[in-house]
Design a protein around this motif. Structure first.
Motif, PDB file in Angstrom:
ATOM      1  N   ALA A  46     107.089  67.884 103.381  1.00 32.04           N
ATOM      2  CA  ALA A  46     106.414  66.852 104.483  1.00 32.04           C
ATOM      3  C   ALA A  46     106.401  65.370 103.769  1.00 32.04           C
ATOM      4  CB  ALA A  46     104.784  67.222 104.900  1.00 32.04           C
ATOM      5  N   MET A  47     106.204  65.146 102.435  1.00 28.28           N
ATOM      6  CA  MET A  47     106.255  64.024 101.673  1.00 28.28           C
ATOM      7  C   MET A  47     107.983  63.445 101.595  1.00 28.28           C
ATOM      8  SD  MET A  47     103.452  64.432  98.910  1.00 28.28           S
ATOM      9  CE  MET A  47     103.463  62.915  98.207  1.00 28.28           C
ATOM     10  N   TYR A  50     108.647  61.879 104.926  1.00 30.96           N
ATOM     11  CA  TYR A  50     107.865  60.785 105.464  1.00 30.96           C
ATOM     12  C   TYR A  50     108.501  59.512 105.540  1.00 30.96           C
ATOM     13  CZ  TYR A  50     103.093  58.500 105.828  1.00 30.96           C
ATOM     14  OH  TYR A  50     102.125  57.727 106.206  1.00 30.96           O
ATOM     15  N   MET A  56     103.971  54.484  99.966  1.00 29.00           N
ATOM     16  CA  MET A  56     104.448  55.891 100.455  1.00 29.00           C
ATOM     17  C   MET A  56     103.135  56.660  99.951  1.00 29.00           C
ATOM     18  SD  MET A  56     107.184  55.709 101.781  1.00 29.00           S
ATOM     19  CE  MET A  56     107.971  57.293 101.596  1.00 29.00           C
TER      20      MET A  56
END
Length: 61
Positions: A46-47, A50, A56
């Motif tokens: 998921a990161m 992103y 971030m």
């Protein structure tokens, strides 16, 4: 090699395969899923997906 009772039931048939087949099966890549590892993998995935931003998200490991 007729008594395979020392092996788990799922592997008894594989023990009777030809040498080449058994060796190929042993050398196959495998994924051992652990619930916590799957959670970490999903978080990291998921990161990576992103959308780009000035700040971030981060993860302390």
């Amino acid at each position: 090699m007729s008594d395979l009772s020392h092996l788990a039931e799922d592997y008894r048939e594989r023990a009777t395969w030809a040498d080449e087949e058994r060796i190929a099966w042993i050398r196959m890549d495998r994924w051992l899923g652990f619930p916590k590892a799957e959670t970490v993998r999903k978080t990291l995935d998921a990161m990576l997906r992103y959308p780009p931003r000035t700040r971030m998200p981060c993860l302390l490991i």
